[in-house]
Design a protein around this motif. Sequence first.
Motif, PDB file in Angstrom:
ATOM      1  N   SER A   3      -8.804   6.797  -4.082  1.00 58.38           N
ATOM      2  CA  SER A   3      -9.711   5.432  -4.339  1.00 58.38           C
ATOM      3  C   SER A   3     -11.196   6.328  -3.960  1.00 58.38           C
ATOM      4  O   SER A   3     -11.194   7.069  -2.988  1.00 58.38           O
ATOM      5  CB  SER A   3      -9.505   4.307  -3.784  1.00 58.38           C
ATOM      6  OG  SER A   3      -9.539   4.614  -2.469  1.00 58.38           O
ATOM      7  N   ARG A   7      -9.551   4.920   0.838  1.00 56.86           N
ATOM      8  CA  ARG A   7      -8.515   4.025   1.436  1.00 56.86           C
ATOM      9  C   ARG A   7      -7.290   3.883   0.891  1.00 56.86           C
ATOM     10  O   ARG A   7      -6.327   3.473   1.474  1.00 56.86           O
ATOM     11  CB  ARG A   7      -9.149   2.585   1.530  1.00 56.86           C
ATOM     12  CG  ARG A   7     -10.308   2.566   2.637  1.00 56.86           C
ATOM     13  CD  ARG A   7     -10.999   1.117   2.816  1.00 56.86           C
ATOM     14  NE  ARG A   7     -10.696   0.067   1.730  1.00 56.86           N
ATOM     15  CZ  ARG A   7     -10.774  -1.087   1.481  1.00 56.86           C
ATOM     16  NH1 ARG A   7     -10.857  -1.788   2.594  1.00 56.86           N
ATOM     17  NH2 ARG A   7     -10.467  -1.960   0.714  1.00 56.86           N
ATOM     18  N   ARG A  33      -1.550   2.870   1.144  1.00 59.18           N
ATOM     19  CA  ARG A  33      -2.649   2.695   2.047  1.00 59.18           C
ATOM     20  C   ARG A  33      -2.976   4.054   2.842  1.00 59.18           C
ATOM     21  O   ARG A  33      -1.822   4.280   3.707  1.00 59.18           O
ATOM     22  CB  ARG A  33      -2.646   1.585   2.868  1.00 59.18           C
ATOM     23  CG  ARG A  33      -3.707   1.331   3.755  1.00 59.18           C
ATOM     24  CD  ARG A  33      -3.522  -0.107   4.313  1.00 59.18           C
ATOM     25  NE  ARG A  33      -2.484  -0.177   4.982  1.00 59.18           N
ATOM     26  CZ  ARG A  33      -1.675  -1.261   4.931  1.00 59.18           C
ATOM     27  NH1 ARG A  33      -2.283  -2.517   4.368  1.00 59.18           N
ATOM     28  NH2 ARG A  33      -0.646  -1.516   5.524  1.00 59.18           N
ATOM     29  N   TRP A  56      -9.205   5.004 -10.707  1.00 61.72           N
ATOM     30  CA  TRP A  56      -9.646   4.054  -9.763  1.00 61.72           C
ATOM     31  C   TRP A  56     -10.988   3.471 -10.218  1.00 61.72           C
ATOM     32  O   TRP A  56     -11.834   4.200 -10.608  1.00 61.72           O
ATOM     33  CB  TRP A  56      -9.833   4.442  -8.523  1.00 61.72           C
ATOM     34  CG  TRP A  56      -8.577   4.732  -7.673  1.00 61.72           C
ATOM     35  CD1 TRP A  56      -7.899   6.064  -7.587  1.00 61.72           C
ATOM     36  CD2 TRP A  56      -7.778   4.204  -6.906  1.00 61.72           C
ATOM     37  NE1 TRP A  56      -6.556   6.030  -6.833  1.00 61.72           N
ATOM     38  CE2 TRP A  56      -6.586   4.795  -6.512  1.00 61.72           C
ATOM     39  CE3 TRP A  56      -7.562   2.727  -6.493  1.00 61.72           C
ATOM     40  CZ2 TRP A  56      -5.581   4.073  -5.625  1.00 61.72           C
ATOM     41  CZ3 TRP A  56      -6.721   2.105  -5.870  1.00 61.72           C
ATOM     42  CH2 TRP A  56      -5.653   2.718  -5.525  1.00 61.72           C
ATOM     43  N   THR A  61     -11.127  -1.884  -5.092  1.00 61.99           N
ATOM     44  CA  THR A  61      -9.769  -1.674  -4.846  1.00 61.99           C
ATOM     45  C   THR A  61      -9.014  -1.710  -6.142  1.00 61.99           C
ATOM     46  O   THR A  61      -7.875  -1.800  -6.084  1.00 61.99           O
ATOM     47  CB  THR A  61      -9.123  -2.319  -3.699  1.00 61.99           C
ATOM     48  OG1 THR A  61      -9.088  -3.723  -4.045  1.00 61.99           O
ATOM     49  CG2 THR A  61      -9.787  -1.852  -2.375  1.00 61.99           C
TER      50      THR A  61
END
Length: 140
Positions: A3, A7, A33, A56, A61
């Motif tokens: 991303s 993250r 994650r 992304w 997110t």
Amino acid sequence: AASPDGRFVGAWLYRAGQSGGYAHGQGAFVLLRTADGEPLAALTLDPRVGLSDFAWSPASTLVAHTVWEGSGPTAARRAVVRDALTARIVLERDGRFAGWSPDGEWIYVARDEGLFADRVDGSGGVRVSPFGVPVSATRP
């Protein structure tokens, strides 16, 4: 693919076949994650369903991709936007995912009828190009 803020990461996992190559239909796309490697979602693939065009959002997110069923130019394709934290689908449209707007509030979807922009919040969409787009050949 990571991303923009680093993250989260999306990764393909495949089971090796007996000959050492990819075992067709035995894989998954996993959202992780990065802070602790915790898997957030696994989108399992099978021979009838595929996943492509993963990207992304530049501002959140959210992750978008194309889900297809069947093969060749007659395959049914849907552009899907998911929340990486929950894997919940927040938007789904017929066609192939073709990219994000710079602010991350719109996705572009290629269809035979043209190129469309759809708001991620689902509040509306517009045709960006009146020209037909061969969905099977469109790349994000």
